[in-house]
Write a protein that holds these residues in place. Structure first.
Motif, mmCIF file in Angstrom:
data_model
loop_
_atom_site.group_PDB
_atom_site.id
_atom_site.type_symbol
_atom_site.label_atom_id
_atom_site.label_comp_id
_atom_site.label_asym_id
_atom_site.label_seq_id
_atom_site.Cartn_x
_atom_site.Cartn_y
_atom_site.Cartn_z
ATOM 1 N N SER A 7 0.835 -1.199 0.000
ATOM 2 C CA SER A 7 0.000 0.000 0.000
ATOM 3 C C SER A 7 0.871 1.250 0.000
ATOM 4 N N PHE A 8 0.386 2.231 -0.717
ATOM 5 C CA PHE A 8 1.066 3.517 -0.742
ATOM 6 C C PHE A 8 0.029 4.611 -0.935
ATOM 7 N N VAL A 9 0.414 5.807 -0.586
ATOM 8 C CA VAL A 9 -0.457 6.956 -0.752
ATOM 9 C C VAL A 9 0.420 8.140 -1.135
ATOM 10 N N VAL A 10 -0.127 9.013 -1.946
ATOM 11 C CA VAL A 10 0.573 10.221 -2.359
ATOM 12 C C VAL A 10 -0.126 11.408 -1.694
ATOM 13 N N VAL A 11 0.652 12.235 -1.018
ATOM 14 C CA VAL A 11 0.124 13.410 -0.326
ATOM 15 C C VAL A 11 0.691 14.672 -0.972
ATOM 16 N N SER A 93 -2.357 1.816 7.688
ATOM 17 C CA SER A 93 -0.905 1.750 7.601
ATOM 18 C C SER A 93 -0.511 1.641 6.131
ATOM 19 N N TYR A 94 0.531 2.357 5.759
ATOM 20 C CA TYR A 94 0.988 2.387 4.375
ATOM 21 C C TYR A 94 2.460 2.014 4.309
ATOM 22 N N ASP A 95 2.827 1.301 3.235
ATOM 23 C CA ASP A 95 4.230 0.996 3.012
ATOM 24 C C ASP A 95 5.007 2.252 2.629
ATOM 25 N N TYR A 96 4.351 3.124 1.880
ATOM 26 C CA TYR A 96 4.953 4.396 1.464
ATOM 27 C C TYR A 96 3.935 5.514 1.645
ATOM 28 N N ILE A 97 4.370 6.622 2.209
ATOM 29 C CA ILE A 97 3.621 7.879 2.167
ATOM 30 C C ILE A 97 4.528 8.821 1.397
ATOM 31 N N ILE A 98 4.108 9.158 0.201
ATOM 32 C CA ILE A 98 4.968 9.861 -0.744
ATOM 33 C C ILE A 98 4.492 11.290 -0.958
ATOM 34 N N PRO A 99 5.355 12.261 -0.754
ATOM 35 C CA PRO A 99 4.977 13.628 -1.113
ATOM 36 C C PRO A 99 4.918 13.747 -2.639
ATOM 37 N N SER A 103 7.419 12.563 -5.924
ATOM 38 C CA SER A 103 6.912 11.279 -6.403
ATOM 39 C C SER A 103 7.786 10.670 -7.495
ATOM 40 N N ASP A 104 8.449 11.508 -8.280
ATOM 41 C CA ASP A 104 9.286 10.956 -9.344
ATOM 42 C C ASP A 104 10.464 10.152 -8.788
ATOM 43 N N HIS A 105 10.830 10.391 -7.528
ATOM 44 C CA HIS A 105 11.919 9.634 -6.906
ATOM 45 C C HIS A 105 11.473 8.235 -6.471
ATOM 46 N N PHE A 106 10.178 8.050 -6.305
ATOM 47 C CA PHE A 106 9.649 6.789 -5.785
ATOM 48 C C PHE A 106 8.878 5.977 -6.816
ATOM 49 N N ILE A 107 8.454 6.613 -7.886
ATOM 50 C CA ILE A 107 7.492 5.984 -8.784
ATOM 51 C C ILE A 107 8.012 4.706 -9.429
ATOM 52 N N ASP A 108 9.263 4.659 -9.813
ATOM 53 C CA ASP A 108 9.789 3.442 -10.444
ATOM 54 C C ASP A 108 9.721 2.256 -9.493
ATOM 55 N N ASP A 109 10.095 2.473 -8.240
ATOM 56 C CA ASP A 109 10.050 1.404 -7.243
ATOM 57 C C ASP A 109 8.610 0.923 -7.018
ATOM 58 N N GLY A 122 0.674 10.763 -13.838
ATOM 59 C CA GLY A 122 0.881 11.576 -15.024
ATOM 60 C C GLY A 122 0.334 12.979 -14.979
ATOM 61 N N SER A 123 -0.552 13.270 -14.038
ATOM 62 C CA SER A 123 -1.139 14.602 -14.022
ATOM 63 C C SER A 123 -0.204 15.655 -13.456
ATOM 64 N N TYR A 124 0.859 15.236 -12.779
ATOM 65 C CA TYR A 124 1.788 16.184 -12.207
ATOM 66 C C TYR A 124 2.955 16.381 -13.171
ATOM 67 N N ASP A 125 3.349 17.595 -13.377
ATOM 68 C CA ASP A 125 4.387 17.919 -14.350
ATOM 69 C C ASP A 125 5.761 17.600 -13.779
ATOM 70 N N HIS A 126 6.298 16.433 -14.133
ATOM 71 C CA HIS A 126 7.601 16.006 -13.600
ATOM 72 C C HIS A 126 8.772 16.743 -14.241
ATOM 73 N N SER A 127 8.543 17.400 -15.358
ATOM 74 C CA SER A 127 9.645 18.053 -16.044
ATOM 75 C C SER A 127 10.007 19.396 -15.423
ATOM 76 N N SER A 128 9.228 19.820 -14.453
ATOM 77 C CA SER A 128 9.426 21.137 -13.879
ATOM 78 C C SER A 128 9.672 21.046 -12.377
ATOM 79 N N ASP A 129 10.433 21.960 -11.858
ATOM 80 C CA ASP A 129 10.662 22.066 -10.427
ATOM 81 C C ASP A 129 9.324 22.330 -9.733
ATOM 82 N N PRO A 130 8.922 21.522 -8.727
ATOM 83 C CA PRO A 130 7.643 21.739 -8.051
ATOM 84 C C PRO A 130 7.497 23.144 -7.469
ATOM 85 N N ARG A 131 8.619 23.787 -7.170
ATOM 86 C CA ARG A 131 8.559 25.146 -6.630
ATOM 87 C C ARG A 131 8.123 26.160 -7.674
#
Length: 181
Positions: A7-11, A93-99, A103-109, A122-131
């Protein structure tokens, strides 16, 4: 047979989530908003009455949305409630709680663990700095203009979410990224 569960969740940073939710669900932005027209109309009508504004506008201002949210959290839906509530934390309980911002650091795993090759975030723009994402930039701009007492009330509502991932405040230089200790 023994089934292995994972189980995982993205926050998401609560400030960015508030702005994104407003833009996507309630605003009159032509590129985003309007997906919750009924709720937008209710908020605009109620807040215009409180603000003594005679308007037929069917979309609340950002300030109206924030003030309405403080007093009406139970009348809204999961897009606007604290994440820890919808995730049933600490009961679940979750195996991963991912910000989302990392998310791009965890997605492959995660994709490997659940045996999928489909892109899940896919809805989040990984090509750009989140800031530099639009909602993060707008959050910094819009929230800095709000009354500090309103910001404090909102922080109290979402405090557990900030603590969950050690999220930065909108005034922090690395906003919306989690802080590292």
């Amino acid at each position: 047979s023994d089934v292995l569960q994972f189980s995982f969740v993205v926050v998401r940073n609560p400030w960015t989530r508030l702005v994104s939710g407003f833009r996507d669900k309630l605003s009159n932005e032509t590129t985003q908003g309007r997906s919750f027209p009924g709720l937008a109309n209710v908020i605009a009508r109620e807040m215009n009455k409180i603000d003594n504004i005679a308007s037929e506008n069917h979309h609340p201002t950002f300030n109206q949305y924030l003030r309405w949210l403080v007093d009406n959290l139970k009348r809204t839906n999961d897009h606007f409630t604290p994440q820890h509530r919808t995730l049933c934390i600490p009961s679940a309980s979750y195996d991963y709680i991912i910000p989302l911002e990392y998310s791009d650091h965890f997605i492959d795993d995660i994709e490997q663990k659940i045996d999928t090759s489909e892109r899940m975030l896919g809805s989040y723009d990984h090509s750009s700095d989140p800031r530099k994402q639009t909602s993060a930039l707008r959050a910094k701009e819009w929230l800095s203009r709000e009354n500090p007492s309103l910001i404090e009330k909102l922080y109290k509502i979402f405090e557990a979410d900030f603590i969950l991932m050690n999220y930065s405040n909108f005034s922090h230089p690395d906003f919306p990224l989690p802080l590292h200790t």
